[in-house]
Design an enzyme around this catalytic site. Structure first.
Site, PDB file in Angstrom:
ATOM      1  N   LYS A 177       0.842  -1.190   0.000  1.00 47.85           N
ATOM      2  CA  LYS A 177       0.000   0.000   0.000  1.00 47.85           C
ATOM      3  C   LYS A 177       0.878   1.241   0.000  1.00 47.85           C
ATOM      4  O   LYS A 177       1.928   1.261   0.662  1.00 47.85           O
ATOM      5  CB  LYS A 177      -0.887  -0.002   1.244  1.00 47.85           C
ATOM      6  CG  LYS A 177      -1.904  -1.139   1.259  1.00 47.85           C
ATOM      7  CD  LYS A 177      -2.968  -0.914   0.211  1.00 47.85           C
ATOM      8  CE  LYS A 177      -4.039  -1.994   0.256  1.00 47.85           C
ATOM      9  NZ  LYS A 177      -5.073  -1.774  -0.773  1.00 47.85           N
ATOM     10  N   ASP A 256      -8.434  -1.260 -10.045  1.00 46.53           N
ATOM     11  CA  ASP A 256      -9.124  -2.024  -8.998  1.00 46.53           C
ATOM     12  C   ASP A 256     -10.499  -1.379  -8.795  1.00 46.53           C
ATOM     13  O   ASP A 256     -11.493  -1.783  -9.414  1.00 46.53           O
ATOM     14  CB  ASP A 256      -8.251  -2.002  -7.729  1.00 46.53           C
ATOM     15  CG  ASP A 256      -8.877  -2.678  -6.521  1.00 46.53           C
ATOM     16  OD1 ASP A 256     -10.052  -3.072  -6.593  1.00 46.53           O
ATOM     17  OD2 ASP A 256      -8.210  -2.808  -5.474  1.00 46.53           O
ATOM     18  N   LYS A 280     -12.096  -8.495  -8.185  1.00 44.98           N
ATOM     19  CA  LYS A 280     -12.661  -9.021  -6.938  1.00 44.98           C
ATOM     20  C   LYS A 280     -14.120  -9.341  -7.211  1.00 44.98           C
ATOM     21  O   LYS A 280     -14.885  -8.442  -7.570  1.00 44.98           O
ATOM     22  CB  LYS A 280     -12.546  -7.964  -5.837  1.00 44.98           C
ATOM     23  CG  LYS A 280     -11.102  -7.579  -5.534  1.00 44.98           C
ATOM     24  CD  LYS A 280     -10.998  -6.405  -4.588  1.00 44.98           C
ATOM     25  CE  LYS A 280      -9.526  -6.071  -4.334  1.00 44.98           C
ATOM     26  NZ  LYS A 280      -9.348  -4.823  -3.568  1.00 44.98           N
TER      27      LYS A 280
HETATM   28 MG    MG Z   1      -6.380  -2.129  -4.599  1.00 42.21          MG
END
Ligand code: MG
Length: 386
Positions: A177, A256, A280
């Site tokens: 991150k 994302d 996802k």
């Molecule tokens: Mg991400």
């Protein structure tokens, strides 16, 4: 065709081994929803809603999903004939926009219930539903490669240590991150610690603004580091400026939060707003939309991998089954249970081999793991049976 005879919705709180920090905030215990579906003929299926406590990653939350599932979505599905699970997302979406994480939780449960009824592993049912898999005659993988996610750390030595131990543990990829103020130096430290054989992705969770000259300078510096990908550098809906940034960068931009379904992937491909996707299933509305995205990317050869949302072992089972489709060309966020939880809610807990792979349960029907109901009862803070 079958009916959903009962659905139990629970909110649980599962303590994390250590807090996880990203540009969206810090979380010490994962608060999430679990669903249990039954067909009234002895089959049942568990699924997990990946929404978080606050809308920092995605607009939905645990509480909006509770409302959407209980009042709008579950009533559409209960006590009526359900055909193939691939049709459920459509059924849940007619006249009901958004709320993809809530829809996904229910849709995914129906896939497992269908797999349990047919006596096949979930991965096999998914492979049969993928047009690309059928056309290319491929089968689900027996094992999937895992990468690791490392949260924000103030201490660069500790960060480098975490990266080194991830490589030693066998992880095939590191995703770290970053946020403004914690970016170039940490990325350099992780790249150095990871060495030449472990790709490193930096994930900004949309935290940079290219009109800010300091941010623009950081993005140029990040591009020069040799990262495998830069994930979601700009805001999710900013495809125009993501495309402008991608033109200026050598490093592939991975999207994302920008990808809520097939339409966004089409936008990405046509506009050039990214060159890879972190997929996802919870974010795109479930397994059928995830398979559609997978198929579209596999056909054009765009790298895609299965991302994680700090799922328990239930959500992990879905990600492992999905990542067994060979169009997933990059390692997924499929860390073993022990990385995040003192005690997972499934048996067996998810394990990772020393080569960084996770075995796909291809020898048991449905999810391939049992839910520890006593432990789930202890963790449950509210429940509703419909
Ligand atoms: Mg991400």
């Amino acid at each position: 065709m079958f009916e959903i005879a009962s659905l139990t919705l629970r909110e649980v709180r599962l303590p994390l081994k250590r807090p996880f920090r990203s540009a969206g905030g810090e979380v010490a215990a994962r608060r999430f929803l679990l669903l249990e579906l039954t067909d009234g003929e002895g089959h049942s299926a568990w699924s997990e809603c990946v929404a978080q406590e606050l809308p920092s990653y995605w607009p939905e939350t645990v509480d909006t999903c509770w409302l959407a599932l209980k009042d709008w979505l579950a009533p559409r599905l209960m006590h009526r004939r359900v055909g193939h699970p691939a049709r459920v997302f459509e059924l849940l979406s007619s006249g009901l926009r958004g709320h993809r994480m809530a829809k996904a939780a229910l849709e995914m449960g129906v896939w497992t219930l269908a797999a349990a009824r047919e006596g096949v592993p979930l991965a096999v049912l998914l492979a049969r539903a993928s047009g690309w898999m059928v056309e290319t005659g491929q089968r689900p993988r027996a094992a999937v490669e895992s990468g690791v996610a490392i949260g924000l750390q103030d201490d660069l030595d500790l960060l480098a240590e975490l990266a080194q131990s991830a490589v030693a543990r066998g992880y095939r990829r590191i995703r770290m991150k970053i946020e403004p103020g914690h970016d170039v130096l940490p990325a350099r430290a992780v790249l150095q610690a990871a060495g030449p054989n472990t790709p490193v992705i930096a994930d900004a969770n949309g935290a940079y603004d290219p009109d800010d000259s300091a941010h623009a300078a950081v993005l140029r510096e990040l591009d020069a580091l040799g990262l495998h990908m830069l994930e979601q550098p700009l805001a999710p809906d900013d495809h125009v400026r993501l495309a402008e940034l991608q033109v200026r960068m050598t490093t592939p931009v991975c999207l994302d939060e920008s990808v809520g379904g097939v339409a966004d992937v089409r936008t990405m491909i046509r506009m050039g707003s990214g060159r890879a996707v972190n997929l996802k299933p919870g974010r795109v509305g479930g397994l059928a939309p995830a398979i559609a995205v997978h198929d579209m990317l596999a056909r054009v050869g765009v790298p895609v991998w299965c991302g994680g949302m700090l799922e328990s072992g239930v959500g992990r089972a879905y990600n492992v089954a999905l990542a067994s489709l060979p169009g997933f060309s990059e390692p997924g966020d499929l860390s073993p249970s022990e990385r995040y939880w003192e005690r997972d809610i499934v048996r067996p807990a998810w394990a990772m081999e020393s080569d960084g792979t996770v075995k796909v349960p291809l020898h048991s029907a449905g999810l391939g793991v049992e839910v520890d109901r006593d432990y789930v009862d202890q963790l449950t803070v509210r429940s509703a049976t419909l």
